[in-house]
Each structure stands twice: as structure tokens, then as C-alpha cells.
Enzyme design. Structure first.
Site, PDB file in Angstrom:
ATOM      1  CG  ASP A 538      -2.034   0.961   1.211  1.00 35.74           C
ATOM      2  OD1 ASP A 538      -2.303   1.507   0.131  1.00 35.74           O
ATOM      3  OD2 ASP A 538      -2.656   1.184   2.264  1.00 35.74           O
ATOM      4  CD  GLU A 541      -0.158   5.686  -3.970  1.00 31.83           C
ATOM      5  OE1 GLU A 541      -0.948   4.747  -4.160  1.00 31.83           O
ATOM      6  OE2 GLU A 541       0.297   5.966  -2.841  1.00 31.83           O
TER       7      GLU A 541
END
Length: 963
Positions: A538, A541
Site C-alpha cells: 500500500d 505512489e
């Protein structure tokens, strides 16, 4: 037309006045303008000889000056200084302002290409004319906004590149482009090389590069082709000036690419290319929350990986610069821009598309299909086909952020078992960690975690944990091995001091091979304590609670490029690492959106002989080779339920079929009705996980009626596991979709082009879920053909069970007479129409397409138990009495079973009243397969008898024409 005004002698400045031939007619005409005032003072006439000598000398001098200037220009390197706007294409008015050409008003609004795409700017006429562009206020918009007709747009003859040479090569053609006039962005690259590669008959590649200086290129593996396509299905034409590239489909002449419609830009930090589209039907371009079919009405899609809950018109977690487009005749083609820099992709109603990138090169592919499925397969030939998932990945998953203890997690698992609800995988969010530190667990609240995982394994279940990339850098020296060892190995991104869940953090540089080894060692060390089965990566980015770094980011051209795409937050560093941060292979400016892909590659190493299970939030082309994906932090709302379908379909065409949304919603509180409907739809997500923050929303948390409805939906999924597993096999070897848009199977039916509230599993199973509150019916579109209600007869409740070994032949003595009236019995014939279907709260509508054979099996509470059950084959006959289907089977977990020939593959056919199965590839796994029942849908007349392998068999014929 040219108009004249009378000039005074002071205003007259003739060059080469000796050329005037003052014959009598001319003198008379000029004097008639005003006979009292001569235009020029009278002077002595020169002889013709003197005039010619003077003229000749002047010509020689001018030629010499031109020649010296040309030699100097050719030896001058391209300027690296900021460029001023190009000289005006037309004249200036007396006060020096730019005169807008009349051709501006002749450009239709749909074909106006934005000359001032910067966000947050109200463009004035003066600003626009400074760029030598047309300025016309549109009647459709009050301001020059991001989603409307541009007020400032390019003139028809706006300066661009010129193709000065083109030559043949072994793979295609190579050309040289030159720009003679500067643009309004700094550091133009004046000389370019265009390389056209005829790689395959249905695949063309074009690279436009700087021949003088190597530029950043995306570091993913793509095919290196050595031999030119022998029979390409496309033609390539060139326009010399302004340069344009036109690609047509040979068979139909359809123009698939035409870059001459707007100027080409190629500066150091601004690349722009536009092309027309053959239709308004365009799909892909992830990751965004939108309909499956993109809107071409001035719709700009920004790409730059970002941590943000899904919302419209926002750059989300992943970047996928690929689109599929339908043509007017039902054919399809694809386009892939291999670039990882921040970009805007602007759609407009011409229809046309403009790519604006702030780095890298122009490197793109065109895939000729000609059908949508072939386009996706060709795209995946380039970026890589998805991995075959481990079998339990296709089961039902449970997770919550907020279990708070291993005991609470364990109780949820026990409640699922006690209620007989299938569950294959239990997850934990970050609350299992010790102060949110990666590769640790809370030895107080989660002291029982190792035993919980062992218990899951004893019950043929599995465990997945979350990991975030940020590594705490604020622990006492020597107390936290992941950071201490990472510093020794030098694997962190330079100056990547961020703030995430554990506090101050450093971010691993996954572009560095040493980081992969360090990451693997951490996973291995933690696996010895908690024997997890899969990893959920997770926040990759990468996400940062700061903008940039704790120490700030430099004020340079990487942090503040001349053009910034429409990124949420307005800067490249918004809630991530500084763009100028240095990584092993390049700056973060270039490889930011690759972070999730690179982390997934490092994580999937965990599988030594078993297939790894990795789910990643951030994705990039080729991600399907290494991980699946979920659609992020959605909310418990009906809107989010509905938008999950276009998200799922989009990622299937992007080559990541292991995809799903958080069932019942992640944020907020769900309702019982919403959770039931979402569980029914989620049973048909390729990746099916119920996940929530804090609130309880497991199936066991609701009323007995709701619990039963959810249980039935999950059992239905488990019964279809053999079919789903076979679909993933085809995705792995052939690049097919698992969750399939209707248009893929019905490309000549334009009504299917915008459908994203229904979908198919593979080619044959049509899913029509309820997506609105308080509805006991749903309207679905049925393409032309014969469709059967899957629930016509439960294959679990047939009166007689036929135990048939897999090499079977079933024969019917009577001939089937197949005719179907609209909605007769439990089948329907559609001419291509919408039909209202009953949808009670305990049912999801499921229909079988004619001509299919679907393998199912008796479901159980885990896929390991279910997969040992006999098969139940469901046959949906076409009007001609035909059907076909297949089954792929292996041990479910060993790596590369297809590549190593460790699998069984069986093909089923029905024709001339006979069903046969053929083992096309045999393996010991096939010896464990038996067939318990066969159900035939669409048998209009009861047969006299049925034989199985020449032996008569008992059968039951139902009034709804099912045997």
C-alpha cells in the site's frame, strides 16, 4: 485585397530605387494622384549600364552575407536558453500588436487545439497573441476553463518541424526532423530523429528521439524485433512540412493516426503530440474514476501516481497511457505511449487526443487488432501478460482496518466458519504492526498472530499482511534492523525524509537491485516469525504526509517545470517525494509513477516455487506480471458500488485482471442492503475482498436473511471456480480478459459500446447486478441471441447424479428442435434490447450465452476443499444445437505449470446431439477429475434415452427444457 494610402517623401524608403523605369505612363499615373506634389524629388537619370553594375554588385554582397550566415547557423549547437515566441506568422499592426489571421474564425470549435493548456490561468487575448495563437471567446464557456472549448488555439499554419530526409531501414524507415522557429517553452530540441518500426503485421512502433543527446526512456522490458513485418495491415504516410505522420488500416483505409492536425512540440521538459481519432469510442487511460467509455467533450486526464481516495477528474494511484478505440465498422485498434513522466491526455470532440508530457521521449505503439480482444492481446505482447494466480487468490478475502487484536481477527474467522460462509484468506491492515513499523508485529495486542496464521493453515486458509514502503528512520540506532541495514547498503532515495504512519521515514529506492535483495531479506526474516502467504503493498505512489521532504525541495527546473500537468495539489512534490530526488537509474521526476511497479517486482520474489500473491495500490504497464490491484479507498455508497464496474473493466483491458474493489466500501458505514448487493457483485470481481475501516461489515455482522444472501453469493462464486480459473489461464497465456466488456463479444453492436453496468465473465456468463437502492428489479441489455437464466435449475439439486469420467460421450437419440420465443420459460431471445429482470434481495441475475459449456463444481468453505469435488458441466445449446467450452487444471500453486507442461487441458464440444470431451493435454492432475452431472439448457423435446460412453444413463427432463 491590398489597400493603399498616400505617403509623404519622408515615409518612402525604396530598396534598389534605380530599378524604377520612369516611363511616361507611370509618371502620368503617379502625378494624377496629386499633381501638385511629386512623390520623389526630381533627380538626374542614371544610365542603364551604371544601374546594372550597381544591381549586380548588390546581389553579390547579399549572397555572400547569406552564405556566411548559413554556415554559421549549421555549426551552431541547439540553444539551451529559454526561447522567445516565434516570429509572427502574419503582419503586425502599426502599433506592433499581432494581427489575428482570418483563418482562425474558420476553425470549428471541436478542432481547436489548446495553445495555452496551463491550469489555473484565465487566458487573455494579449497572453494568447504573445504565443502567436488564435483567440476567440467561446459561447459555450464563461471562462477559459480546463474542460471547455479553448479560447486560445493554434493557427492552421503554426510553426512545427519539417521532415528534411527519410530513408529505408531493415525494420522500416528513419527520418530527420528540423525546427526552424522556436516555441514558447524553453530548451527546444531543434533536430529530431523519427524511427518507424514495422514490428509485426498488426503492430507498429514509432520513436521520436534526440539524436544528439540520450534522453530518459522507460526501463520496462519490451520486445526487441529483428525482422520487419512481412505483410503489415497498415500503411504509413509522411507529410513533409509541417511534419505529420499518418497511419491507415490497409483493409478499410480508416485513419488511425494523423499527427498533422496540430503542431508537434519537443522541448526538454515539454513534449506534445496530437492525433485525430476515428470515433468517439475510447477506453483505457487509467487510473481515473470515470465511465468505462471516456467522455471526449473537452476531457483532460492527468497521469501522475497519487494517494487520493477515488474521485472524478483527478490523477489517481496508477498510470496507464494506453487506449483502445473502436472504429465505425466494429473494428478496433490500440495506442500505447511508453512514457512515465507526468502528463496530461486531452480529449476533444473532433474527435482527437493530445498527449502532453514533461520529459522522456515520444515512443508509441499502434495495435491493429482488428477486434478488441486481439488489440489487448497485442498490447500485452509488448508489456507482458499477467501471471497465473495461486488458486486461493480467487477465493473470498476478509480484511478490516481496526481489528485491533489477533483475538478479534481470529473471532471473525471462527464466526465465518460457524456460519458455513466460504473464506479463503484473512488479512490485517497496519494495526497488526508495532507502532506501524514494517516487518514487526504488536507483541501485546497481536501476540497470538503466529498461532492465528498456523490455525488458518490447518483449515486450508491463508494470511495476507499489509506493508508500506516508508521505513522509520527515527528509531534508536541498532534497534530497527530494516533501517539500520538499509543505511549500511545505501538503498534509500537520497533526501527522502518523509512522514507516513510510523512518523519520520525514508523511502527505499526500488530502482536499485540492492534494494530488492534488502527487501527480500526483510520479508524472509519476518516470515520466520509470522508465516504469511501474501503481501499487500500500500501507499506506494509513494505516499507522503509531507509535500516533498522534511528538509524541503530545491528550487529548480525539476521541481518547477515550465509546464505542470493538472496534478492534484498543483506541484509534482504534492504528498510524495521531491521530484529532484536522485534514484539509482534516474531522478524521481522521471520514475515516480514506476514506484509501485518496482516494489511489486521486489515483493514477488518471495515465491520460490509457489506462485506469489501480491496486491498493489500503485500500478504501471506490465504490473499484471507481478501483482494484482484493488481500486483503492472507496466509500460505502451506492455510487461507489456502481463505479467499481468500469474500474474493473478498465484494468482488465490494461492487463491486470486480478482486480476488485473493497466490497461494501472502505470509508464510512455501509447499510445492510448495500452490503448484500455489493457482496453479490463482489462475488464476480476477479479479486473478491471485503474491506472496511473501523466498522464491522463482515457477512456475519448482519441479519440472518442478509447473511444467507451473502453466503449464497459467495457459494455461487466458489461453484464457478473451475470456469474462473480457466479464464485466468487464458489471460496468462493469451492476454484475454477475465471480466469482459460486452463490446468485446459484440463489436458490431454499438449499443454495447457504453455499457458498464453489466459485464461478462469470459465470453459466456453475463452478470447484471442491482446498483441502486430499494430496487427489486434491474434493467439489463441483452445483445442479439439466445440467453439462458443460469438459475433455471440448480445443478446441485438434480434428481439423478451421473458419475462420468472425464473422457465422456453423451448421446441423445432424438433430434433437438430449438426454437425460442421471447421470455418463454427461463430463456429469452433478444434482438438487441433492454429487458427488465426481477431481482429479489437474495439474487443476482446471471445468464448463459448460447453455445457454451461451463465447468462448475460443488462448492465448499475453502477452494482447497471445493477443488477436490467432482465437476458439474452446464451446457447452453445454441439454436443449431451447438456448444463448446474448456477446462484448465493443475495443482493450483506451482510456478509455471503451463510452461513446464504440468497441467491438464480438456475441451468440450456438443454437436449432432452428442457431447464429447477431448483431453488435449494430459497430466496426472486429470486423473483426479470426475464429472458428477451434466445439465443441458435448451432441450426442447424430451429425449427417449441418454447414453454415456455407450452405456444408458438415468436422466431427468424438466419442463423448462433442461435435461
Amino acid at each position: 485585397m491590398v489597400s493603399y494610402k498616400r505617403l509623404t517623401p519622408e515615409e518612402v524608403n525604396f530598396a534598389g530605387a534605380a530599378l524604377l523605369d520612369p516611363d511616361e505612363t507611370t509618371d502620368t499615373d503617379l502625378k494624377e494622384v496629386n499633381p501638385e506634389l511629386p512623390l520623389l524629388p526630381q533627380s538626374r537619370r542614371c544610365s542603364i549600364t551604371v544601374a546594372l553594375l550597381t544591381l549586380g554588385g548588390l546581389i553579390v554582397v547579399l549572397f555572400g552575407i547569406w552564405l556566411l550566415g548559413t554556415i554559421f547557423w549549421l555549426h551552431t549547437p541547439p540553444s539551451t536558453k529559454p526561447h522567445r515566441p516565434p516570429p509572427p506568422a502574419v503582419a503586425k499592426s502599426p502599433n506592433g500588436t499581432w494581427l489575428q489571421p482570418e483563418s482562425c474564425s474558420q476553425i470549428p470549435e471541436a478542432w481547436r487545439f489548446d495553445c495555452y493548456p496551463e491550469r489555473g490561468v484565465v487566458v487573455t487575448e494579449e497572453m494568447c497573441h504573445a504565443r502567436n495563437c488564435c483567440f476567440i471567446q467561446s459561447s459555450q464557456t464563461k471562462t477559459s476553463g480546463r474542460n471547455g472549448v479553448p479560447w486560445c488555439f493554434y493557427t492552421p499554419d503554426y510553426p512545427s518541424y519539417e521532415l528534411v530526409s527519410i530513408t529505408d531501414t531493415e525494420m522500416g524507415k528513419v527520418g530527420k526532423l528540423l525546427r526552424n522557429k522556436k516555441t514558447y517553452y524553453p530548451k527546444d530540441i531543434d533536430a529530431l530523429q523519427v524511427e518507424v518500426l514495422y514490428e509485426e503485421d498488426n503492430r507498429l512502433r514509432v520513436k521520436i528521439t534526440d539524436p544528439a543527446e540520450k534522453r530518459y526512456e522507460v526501463p520496462i522490458d519490451v520486445p526487441v524485433v529483428q525482422k520487419k513485418a512481412s505483410n503489415p495491415s497498415y500503411t504509413v504516410d509522411f507529410i513533409k512540412e509541417p511534419f505529420g505522420l499518418i497511419v491507415k488500416r490497409t483493409q478499410t483505409g480508416t485513419v488511425l493516426l494523423n499527427t498533422s492536425i496540430a503542431p508537434l512540440f519537443y522541448a526538454d521538459q515539454f513534449l506534445q503530440m496530437s492525433t485525430s481519432l476515428p470515433s468517439r469510442f475510447i477506453y483505457g487511460l487509467g487510473e481515473h474514476r470515470s465511465n468505462f467509455l471516456h467522455d471526449v467533450q473537452w476531457n483532460t486526464l492527468t497521469m501522475w501516481a497519487r494517494d487520493v481516495p477515488p474521485m472524478e477528474l483527478t490523477n489517481l494511484y496508477g498510470v496507464h497511457p494506453f487506449y483502445l478505440s473502436m472504429e465505425s465498422d466494429g473494428m478496433a485498434y490500440g495506442f500505447f505511449m511508453l512514457n512515465s513522466n507526468a502528463m496530461d491526455v486531452a480529449l476533444q470532440p473532433a474527435p482527437a487526443i493530445t498527449w502532453r508530457m514533461i520529459g522522456g521521449i515520444l515512443d508509441f505503439y499502434i495495435f491493429l487488432g482488428p477486434d478488441p480482444s486481439s488489440v489487448i492481446a497485442q498490447y500485452l505482447d509488448v508489456v507482458g501478460k499477467p501471471a497465473m494466480p495461486i488458486f486461493w487468490a480467487l477465493g473470498y478475502h476478509l480484511c478490516r482496518w481496526g481489528y485491533k487484536s489477533s483475538d478479534k481477527t481470529w473471532n471473525v474467522v471462527k464466526e465465518m466458519r460457524n456460519n458455513g460462509i466460504p473464506q479463503d484468506v484473512q488479512w490485517n491492515d497496519i494495526d497488526y504492526m508495532d507502532h506501524a513499523l514494517d516487518f514487526t508485529y504488536d507483541t501485546v495486542n497481536f501476540s497470538g498472530l503466529p498461532e492465528l496464521v498456523k490455525d488458518l493453515h490447518r483449515h486450508d486458509q491463508h494470511y495476507v499482511m499489509i506493508l508500506d514502503p516508508g521505513i522509520s528512520n527515527s528509531q534508536l540506532p541498532g534497534s530497527y534492523w530494516p533501517f539500520d541495514e538499509g543505511m549500511k547498503r545505501g538503498i534509500f532515495i537520497n533526501d527522502s525524509n518523509g512522514d507516513v504512519w510510523p512518523g519520520l521515514t525514508a523511502f527505499p529506492d526500488f530502482s536499485n537491485p540492492d534494494t530488492h535483495e534488502w527487501w527480500y531479506q526483510n520479508l524472509k526474516r519476518f516470515h520466520e516469525k509470522v508465516p504469511f502467504d501474501g503481501v499487500w503493498i500500500d501507499m506506494n505512489e509513494p505516499s507522503n504526509f509531507f509535500d516533498g521532504s522534511l528538509n524541503g525541495c530545491p528550487d529548480n527546473e525539476l521541481e518547477n517545470p515550465p509546464y505542470t500537468p493538472g496534478i492534484l495539489g498543483g506541484t509534482l512534490k504534492a504528498k510524495t517525494v521531491c521530484a529532484s530526488a536522485r534514484q539509482k537509474i534516474s531522478t524521481h521526476y522521471n520514475i515516480h509513477s514506476l514506484y509501485g511497479l518496482m516494489e511489486a517486482k521486489a515483493t514477488e520474489r518471495l515465491g520460490s516455487y509457489k506462485r506469489p500473491f501480491v496486491i498493489s495500490r500503485s500500478t504501471f504497464p506490465s504490473q499484471g506480471k507481478y501483482s494484482g490491484h484493488w481500486l483503492g479507498d472507496n466509500r460505502s455508497q451506492w455510487k461507489d458500488l456502481a463505479t467499481s464496474i468500469p474500474g474493473m473493466l478498465t484494468f482488465n483491458i490494461l492487463g491486470i485482471p486480478l482486480i476488485g474493489a473493497d466490497i461494501c466500501g472502505f470509508g464510512g458505514s455501509t447499510t445492510e442492503e448495500l452490503c448484500v448487493r455489493w457482496t453479490q457483485l463482489g462475488a464476480f470481481y476477479p479479486f473478491s475482498r471485503n474491506h472496511n475501516s473501523i466498522d464491522e461489515q463482515e457477512p456475519t455482522a448482519f441479519s440472518p436473511a442478509a447473511r444467507t444472501a451473502m453466503k449464497e453469493a459467495i457459494l455461487l462464486r466458489y461453484s464457478l471456480f473451475p470456469h474462473l480459473y480457466t479464464l485466468f489461464h487464458h489471460a496468462h497465456i493469451s492476454g484475454r480478459t477475465v471480466a469482459t466488456p460486452l463490446l468485446f463479444q459484440f463489436p458490431n453492436d454499438e449499443k454495447t459500446y457504453g455499457i458498464d453496468k453489466q459485464f461478462l465473465w469470459g465470453k459466456s456468463l453475463l452478470v447484471t447486478p442491482v446498483l441502486e437502492e430499494g430496487r427489486d428489479y434491474v434493467v439489463g441489455y441483452f445483445p442479439e441471441g439466445l440467453w439462458y437464466d443460469f438459475h433455471t435449475v440448480s445443478h446441485k439439486s438434480l434428481d439423478t447424479l451421473l458419475v462420468i469420467h472425464i473422457s465422456l460421450t453423451v448421446e441423445f437419440r432424438t433430434i433437438f428442435i430449438l426454437y425460442v420465443c421471447h421470455m418463454q420459460g427461463d430463456s429469452l431471445v433478444s434482438s438487441g434490447e433492454e429487458i427488465s429482470l426481477q431481482a429479489p434481495k437474495d439474487k443476482i441475475n446471471l445468464h448463459l450465452r448460447e453455445g457454451s459449456v461451463i465447468p462448475t463444481q460443488r462448492p465448499n468453505t475453502t477452494l482447497w476443499v471445493s477443488s477436490g469435488q467432482p465437476l458439474n458441466l452446464i451446457v447452453s445449446l445454441s439454436e443449431d444445437g451447438l456448444a463448446k467450452g474448456d477446462l484448465f487444471w493443475d495443482d493450483g500453486e506451482t510456478l509455471d505449470t503451463y510452461e513446464k507442461d504440468q497441467y491438464a487441458y480438456i475441451y468440450f464440444t456438443v454437436q449432432q446431439n452428442t457431447m464429447t470431451s477431448e483431453v488435449l493435454h494430459n497430466h496426472e492432475e486429470a486423473t483426479y477429475i470426475t464429472v458428477e452431472t451434466v445439465s443441458f439448457y435448451g432441450v426442447k423435446t424430451e429425449p427417449e434415452n441418454v447414453t454415456v460412453n455407450s452405456q444408458e444413463a438415468a436422466f431427468t427432463y424438466h419442463n423448462n427444457q433442461v435435461i
